[in-house]
Enzyme design. Structure first.
Site, mmCIF file in Angstrom:
data_model
loop_
_atom_site.group_PDB
_atom_site.id
_atom_site.type_symbol
_atom_site.label_atom_id
_atom_site.label_comp_id
_atom_site.label_asym_id
_atom_site.label_seq_id
_atom_site.Cartn_x
_atom_site.Cartn_y
_atom_site.Cartn_z
ATOM 1 N N CYS A 119 -4.773 12.625 12.053
ATOM 2 C CA CYS A 119 -5.569 11.400 12.039
ATOM 3 C C CYS A 119 -5.443 10.819 13.438
ATOM 4 O O CYS A 119 -4.884 11.422 14.339
ATOM 5 C CB CYS A 119 -5.072 10.453 10.967
ATOM 6 S SG CYS A 119 -3.514 9.734 11.397
ATOM 7 N N ASP A 179 4.380 0.682 12.270
ATOM 8 C CA ASP A 179 3.095 0.126 11.798
ATOM 9 C C ASP A 179 2.808 -1.245 12.386
ATOM 10 O O ASP A 179 1.666 -1.693 12.375
ATOM 11 C CB ASP A 179 3.070 0.039 10.267
ATOM 12 C CG ASP A 179 3.031 1.416 9.648
ATOM 13 O OD1 ASP A 179 3.249 1.538 8.430
ATOM 14 O OD2 ASP A 179 2.803 2.394 10.385
ATOM 15 N N ARG A 190 -9.032 0.003 4.584
ATOM 16 C CA ARG A 190 -8.213 1.050 3.946
ATOM 17 C C ARG A 190 -6.863 0.484 3.538
ATOM 18 O O ARG A 190 -6.274 0.912 2.552
ATOM 19 C CB ARG A 190 -7.982 2.205 4.910
ATOM 20 C CG ARG A 190 -9.145 3.129 5.091
ATOM 21 C CD ARG A 190 -8.731 4.352 5.860
ATOM 22 N NE ARG A 190 -7.492 4.895 5.285
ATOM 23 C CZ ARG A 190 -6.781 5.840 5.885
ATOM 24 N NH1 ARG A 190 -7.136 6.320 7.047
ATOM 25 N NH2 ARG A 190 -5.678 6.304 5.322
ATOM 26 N N ARG A 234 0.398 14.560 12.497
ATOM 27 C CA ARG A 234 0.844 14.306 11.121
ATOM 28 C C ARG A 234 1.176 15.620 10.401
ATOM 29 O O ARG A 234 0.572 15.982 9.398
ATOM 30 C CB ARG A 234 -0.234 13.521 10.357
ATOM 31 C CG ARG A 234 -0.754 12.281 11.047
ATOM 32 C CD ARG A 234 0.258 11.164 11.211
ATOM 33 N NE ARG A 234 0.696 10.575 9.977
ATOM 34 C CZ ARG A 234 0.093 9.558 9.381
ATOM 35 N NH1 ARG A 234 -0.993 9.053 9.889
ATOM 36 N NH2 ARG A 234 0.577 9.055 8.259
ATOM 37 N N LYS A 292 0.856 -1.215 0.000
ATOM 38 C CA LYS A 292 0.000 0.000 0.000
ATOM 39 C C LYS A 292 0.881 1.250 0.000
ATOM 40 O O LYS A 292 0.673 2.170 -0.788
ATOM 41 C CB LYS A 292 -0.889 -0.008 1.234
ATOM 42 C CG LYS A 292 -1.442 1.370 1.661
ATOM 43 C CD LYS A 292 -2.367 1.300 2.836
ATOM 44 C CE LYS A 292 -1.762 1.738 4.125
ATOM 45 N NZ LYS A 292 -1.571 3.172 4.381
ATOM 46 N N ASN A 293 1.892 1.271 0.908
ATOM 47 C CA ASN A 293 2.668 2.501 1.098
ATOM 48 C C ASN A 293 3.720 2.735 0.029
ATOM 49 O O ASN A 293 4.455 3.715 0.085
ATOM 50 C CB ASN A 293 3.291 2.516 2.505
ATOM 51 C CG ASN A 293 2.216 2.683 3.559
ATOM 52 O OD1 ASN A 293 1.065 3.004 3.234
ATOM 53 N ND2 ASN A 293 2.547 2.416 4.796
HETATM 54 C C1 EPZ Z 1 4.345 6.824 6.170
HETATM 55 O O1 EPZ Z 1 3.655 7.912 6.778
HETATM 56 C C2 EPZ Z 1 3.350 5.665 6.131
HETATM 57 N N1 EPZ Z 1 2.174 6.049 5.349
HETATM 58 C C3 EPZ Z 1 2.915 5.306 7.569
HETATM 59 O O2 EPZ Z 1 2.072 4.165 7.494
HETATM 60 C C4 EPZ Z 1 4.168 4.933 8.368
HETATM 61 O O3 EPZ Z 1 3.786 4.670 9.696
HETATM 62 C C5 EPZ Z 1 5.162 6.094 8.332
HETATM 63 O O4 EPZ Z 1 5.485 6.420 6.950
HETATM 64 C C6 EPZ Z 1 6.456 5.767 9.052
HETATM 65 O O5 EPZ Z 1 7.019 4.621 8.490
HETATM 66 C C7 EPZ Z 1 2.252 6.020 3.995
HETATM 67 O O6 EPZ Z 1 3.282 5.710 3.408
HETATM 68 C C8 EPZ Z 1 1.007 6.370 3.249
HETATM 69 P P1 EPZ Z 1 6.601 10.206 8.276
HETATM 70 P P2 EPZ Z 1 4.310 9.399 6.757
HETATM 71 O O7 EPZ Z 1 6.558 11.424 7.417
HETATM 72 O O8 EPZ Z 1 5.004 9.612 5.468
HETATM 73 C C9 EPZ Z 1 6.215 13.481 11.740
HETATM 74 C C10 EPZ Z 1 0.092 2.948 7.759
HETATM 75 O O9 EPZ Z 1 -0.464 2.454 8.754
HETATM 76 N N2 EPZ Z 1 6.381 14.465 10.658
HETATM 77 O O10 EPZ Z 1 7.838 9.357 8.294
HETATM 78 O O11 EPZ Z 1 3.272 10.359 7.176
HETATM 79 C C11 EPZ Z 1 4.895 12.740 11.621
HETATM 80 O O12 EPZ Z 1 3.851 13.475 12.246
HETATM 81 C C12 EPZ Z 1 0.684 4.337 7.846
HETATM 82 O O13 EPZ Z 1 0.226 2.371 6.655
HETATM 83 C C13 EPZ Z 1 6.474 15.814 10.987
HETATM 84 O O14 EPZ Z 1 6.398 16.183 12.160
HETATM 85 O O15 EPZ Z 1 5.388 9.237 7.946
HETATM 86 C C14 EPZ Z 1 5.182 11.455 12.324
HETATM 87 O O16 EPZ Z 1 5.026 11.641 13.723
HETATM 88 C C15 EPZ Z 1 0.512 4.952 9.234
HETATM 89 N N3 EPZ Z 1 6.630 16.715 9.990
HETATM 90 C C16 EPZ Z 1 6.659 11.203 12.006
HETATM 91 O O17 EPZ Z 1 7.202 12.463 11.595
HETATM 92 C C17 EPZ Z 1 6.690 16.348 8.665
HETATM 93 O O18 EPZ Z 1 6.832 17.229 7.794
HETATM 94 C C18 EPZ Z 1 6.867 10.191 10.884
HETATM 95 O O19 EPZ Z 1 6.194 10.672 9.764
HETATM 96 C C19 EPZ Z 1 6.584 14.976 8.353
HETATM 97 C C20 EPZ Z 1 6.441 14.041 9.363
#
Ligand code: EPZ
Length: 417
Positions: free
Chosen positions: A117, A305, A397, A122, A22-23
């Site tokens: 969410c 995850d 989802r 996020r 998915k990701n």
């Molecule tokens: C991706 O989310 C995945 N989603 C998530 O999977 C996964 O948990 C995550 O990567 C970490 O591996 C998809 O790929 C669609 P991040 P993403 O940017 O890109 C903070 C699932 O269940 N952050 O690495 O949003 C953020 O809030 C989902 O399949 C900032 O603060 O993850 C989070 O706490 C859940 N500012 C942390 O960093 C930013 O600009 C990690 O976020 C970006 C992120």
């Protein structure tokens, strides 16, 4: 709203396939708008988030359609619009991943700020900081991001945190920028390597995928590609934990052990037996797991995850486990539900202290988010008696036919719309 009714206590046996990631698929779909040629993406799971991304791309003026055999074709040859509306972005935060491609292709974008969410606020501050360094003038007002530029310029982009989404948005913007972009502290997830492979096939010039420093030489144009999505490591981990928690013995065909190395090591520490072959991964669950400590971290650390699923598994371990969530600020919403099933878990800041109990008991539970929902399902598989999982659509989802796969492995689970 769908519900899953589970009669627990059946050790799972047999073999099941893993679907496309998915990701990764969602990002390859977004990357397809970087070219006016047609892109064909295979092995895409038929899940709600993919359907939503198709709606987003069609709303942008691309022609995206899903064929029943998991093949998606996307053509963004002309009339690409720069507006991704709140109605769609609010359904799926991952839609923000169209920001980079739109700026790269059109030089402007008008994308709704994604809401938070259930697992955290996020933020996208790192996405925007990176794009600003490439010359994009970003304003956020009335809940929308307005990016105007002309042509993006390559830049050095140090990320405060190896954010997956920020790395991806910058990667795709940099592919068509003028000059060289260096992403420092880049995410190293397998899905990042997959996106880079896709962009390279389109004619991008990128090196360092999988490492913390990725260098992108912008090119003038990118061409259409055909690509098959890699297996979903989180679905594979979910199914492995379903086998482990029920003390069964199952094989996940197509799972890539290298993408789950630390997860497999931790499962062996709890007393599970793992064997790997080119065909996939086989796990034999222990009668009762040993307790261990887990801390989630960006790849190659333990994947956040699978944190909720690990908690469900360790809920019936011998001894006390400490599970620390370092990636999201609110990923413990399932704890109250697990405790209603007889678990003994206490939350202490970003640590969950899990005192193992001999067994769980079935109960009605409610799903707070996607991976927590999977955790409650596997807890129900191991619990004594009946568990009813009330799900407002989170699970479907991210998982294609999870109940059918578990049924194929002998689980007594029924999904009712
Ligand atoms: C991706 O989310 C995945 N989603 C998530 O999977 C996964 O948990 C995550 O990567 C970490 O591996 C998809 O790929 C669609 P991040 P993403 O940017 O890109 C903070 C699932 O269940 N952050 O690495 O949003 C953020 O809030 C989902 O399949 C900032 O603060 O993850 C989070 O706490 C859940 N500012 C942390 O960093 C930013 O600009 C990690 O976020 C970006 C992120």
């Amino acid at each position: 709203m769908s519900t899953y009714t589970i009669q627990g206590g059946v050790p799972l046996t047999g073999s099941v396939n893993v679907h496309g990631a998915k990701n990764a698929a969602l990002k390859l779909m977004a990357a397809s708008i970087l070219t006016e040629d047609t892109c064909v993406i295979r092995n895409v799971p038929d899940i709600k988030d993919v359907r939503t991304m198709i709606d987003v791309l069609n709303c942008l003026g691309a022609e995206a359609d899903y064929r029943p055999d998991g093949v998606i074709t996307i053509m963004a040859d002309g009339g690409l619009k720069d507006r991704a509306p709140y109605e769609l972005v609010s359904q799926m935060r991952a839609s923000i991943i169209v920001l980079g491609p739109l700026l790269a292709r059109l030089g402007r974008a008008h994308v709704a700020l994604p809401g938070g969410c259930n697992i955290g606020s996020r933020q996208i501050d790192m996405h925007l900081a990176g794009l600003k360094r490439m010359g994009v003038k970003i304003t956020t007002e009335h809940g929308y991001i307005e990016g105007v530029d002309g042509r993006l310029r390559g830049a050095r982009i140090p990320l405060d945190f190896p954010s997956v989404g920020a790395t991806e948005n910058v990667l795709m913007a940099a592919a068509l920028a003028k000059g060289t972009t260096v992403i420092e502290n880049a995410a190293r997830e397998p899905e990042i390597i997959e996106l880079v492979d896709f962009l390279l096939a389109m004619g991008a010039e990128i090196r360092g995928a999988g490492s913390s420093e990725i260098v992108i030489e912008g090119v003038e144009k990118l061409r259409g590609v055909e690509h098959t999505v890699l297996p979903d490591r989180i679905e594979a981990g979910t199914l492995l934990l379903a086998g482990a928690i029920t003390g069964g013995e199952i094989t996940i065909a197509g799972a890539v052990a290298a993408d789950l190395r630390l997860v497999l090591d931790k499962l062996v520490e709890t007393g599970a037996t793992i064997s790997e072959s080119p065909a996939g991964i086989t796990i034999k669950g222990p009668k009762r797991p040993r307790s261990i400590d887990i801390a989630t971290l960006p790849f190659p650390g333990f994947p956040t995850d699978l944190q909720p699923l690990m908690a469900a598994y360790l809920a019936k371990a011998k001894g006390t486990s400490v599970l620390t969530e370092n990636v999201f600020e609110n990923r413990f919403m399932y704890i109250d539900e697990l405790n209603r099933m007889g678990a003994d878990i206490k939350l202490d800041g970003h640590h969950a202290v899990i005192r193992g109990v001999p067994g769980l008991s079935g109960a009605p539970v409610r799903v707070p988010d996607l991976r927590a929902g999977a955790a409650l399902i596997i807890a129900g598989l191991a619990a004594e008696g009946e568990t009813i999982v009330y799900d407002s659509g989170h699970i479907e989802r991210g998982y294609e036919n999870l109940d059918e796969k578990l049924k194929d492995l002998g689980a007594h689970i029924t999904r009712v719309e």
